[in-house]
Write an enzyme that holds these catalytic residues in place. Structure first.
Site, PDB file in Angstrom:
ATOM      1  CE1 TYR A 136      -3.084   2.997   0.484  1.00 48.47           C
ATOM      2  CE2 TYR A 136      -3.731   2.102   2.615  1.00 48.47           C
ATOM      3  CZ  TYR A 136      -3.883   3.044   1.612  1.00 48.47           C
ATOM      4  OH  TYR A 136      -4.831   4.019   1.751  1.00 48.47           O
ATOM      5  CE  LYS A 164      -5.915   1.493  -1.034  1.00 45.73           C
ATOM      6  NZ  LYS A 164      -6.507   1.441   0.334  1.00 45.73           N
TER       7      LYS A 164
END
Length: 306
Positions: A136, A164
């Site tokens: 992420y 992400k």
């Protein structure tokens, strides 16, 4: 389960009751609507899931409940946001033992690790588990950017598979795809940039407002992937005022209020978060109400899925 990291992955909210316990009935109801709408995977215990307030036992329960509801039809991914490498490794092992299919992994929390420390952190966690991992990358909120050079150093690690992308720079998708080709799947992590990110080659979308509006979110994704961009853009224009709720520090309260309006959630949050009151509540409700009243008629987007 092998994860292809494509499609719409709700960063699903954690439902609580008025006594601050997990509300598994409300959680299941929302998840069932998500599944019926055609989501491709689910992420537990992220920012929207109020991860920092959950006990380890509650995370265990959320994983087991989600596996029970999804019945192996879609990947179940749990977020890891820990302050130490040791803690992250323990969380990864626990998630794997509970049956999670994958991990979403943030850089170290609180301590602003440098590039070398961050890469070593990711390597250590990846080495501790057989689960596939999505990194992420959100320097706006979490203050550490995972750069192209860092992803190049991580590229030999087979179970680090996806990113992400939440830098807020849509051109970063182009940079990643130009540099790595298909080595990493790239998923949009910012609702307001989903269409632009998908145009630039993103493989999927980790959504926030999907928690309240799953059909519209999946429809945009499927239309984009089918090349029916004008139709997707039209839905996205309707969606934009709602998606902007995802950018606020109180995104949890805002999106939970939207879930209530959509009939698939509760407003309860865990302190120190508090429910909205006063003018702020009225303003958010006005945005949500306008969106509910003008929801678009969707095409048969499920027929587009390959």
């Amino acid at each position: 389960m092998k994860i292809n990291w494509q499609g719409v992955y709700p960063a699903i909210t954690t439902k609580f009751d008025q006594n601050d316990n997990l509300d598994l009935d409300a959680f299941k109801k929302n998840l069932e609507v998500q599944l019926a709408s055609g989501i491709h995977g689910v992420i537990l215990g992220g920012t929207l899931g109020e991860a920092s307030t959950l006990t380890e036992e509650e995370k265990d329960q959320l994983i087991k409940t989600t596996i029970e509801v999804t019945k192996g039809d879609i990947p179940v991914v749990i977020n890891i946001a820990e302050q130490s490498t040791r803690g992250a490794i323990a969380a990864a092992k626990r998630a794997e033992s509970n049956g999670a299919n994958g991990l979403m992994l943030l850089p170290p929390m609180r301590y602003k690790a440098d590039d070398r420390e961050t890469v070593e952190y990711f390597k250590a966690v990846a080495a501790s588990t057989s689960l596939p991992i999505m990194i992420y990358n959100n320097p706006v909120d979490y203050k550490i950017e995972v750069t192209i050079d860092m992803f190049e150093e991580l590229a030999p690690i087979a179970n680090i598979q996806a990113i992400k992308e939440s830098t807020r720079d849509v051109t970063n998708v182009t940079r990643l795809k130009s540099k790595f080709g298909d080595r990493y799947a790239v998923l949009c992590g910012v609702d307001t940039l989903a269409v632009e990110t998908l145009v630039n080659g993103a493989d999927g979308w980790v959504g926030g407002l999907v928690c309240a509006f799953p059909a519209e979110t999946v429809a945009i994704y499927e239309l984009m992937k089918a090349g029916r961009i004008e139709e997707a853009v039209a839905i996205n224009r309707w969606f934009m005022p709602l998606c902007e709720l995802d950018l606020h520090p109180k995104l949890v309260q805002y999106i939970k209020l939207a879930e209530v309006a959509a009939g698939i959630g509760t407003e309860h949050v865990r302190a120190p978060r508090l429910p909205l009151i006063g003018k702020e509540r009225e303003e958010v409700l006005a945005i949500i109400d306008a969106g509910i009243k003008s929801r678009p008629v969707l095409p048969d987007y499920k027929a587009l899925a390959v």
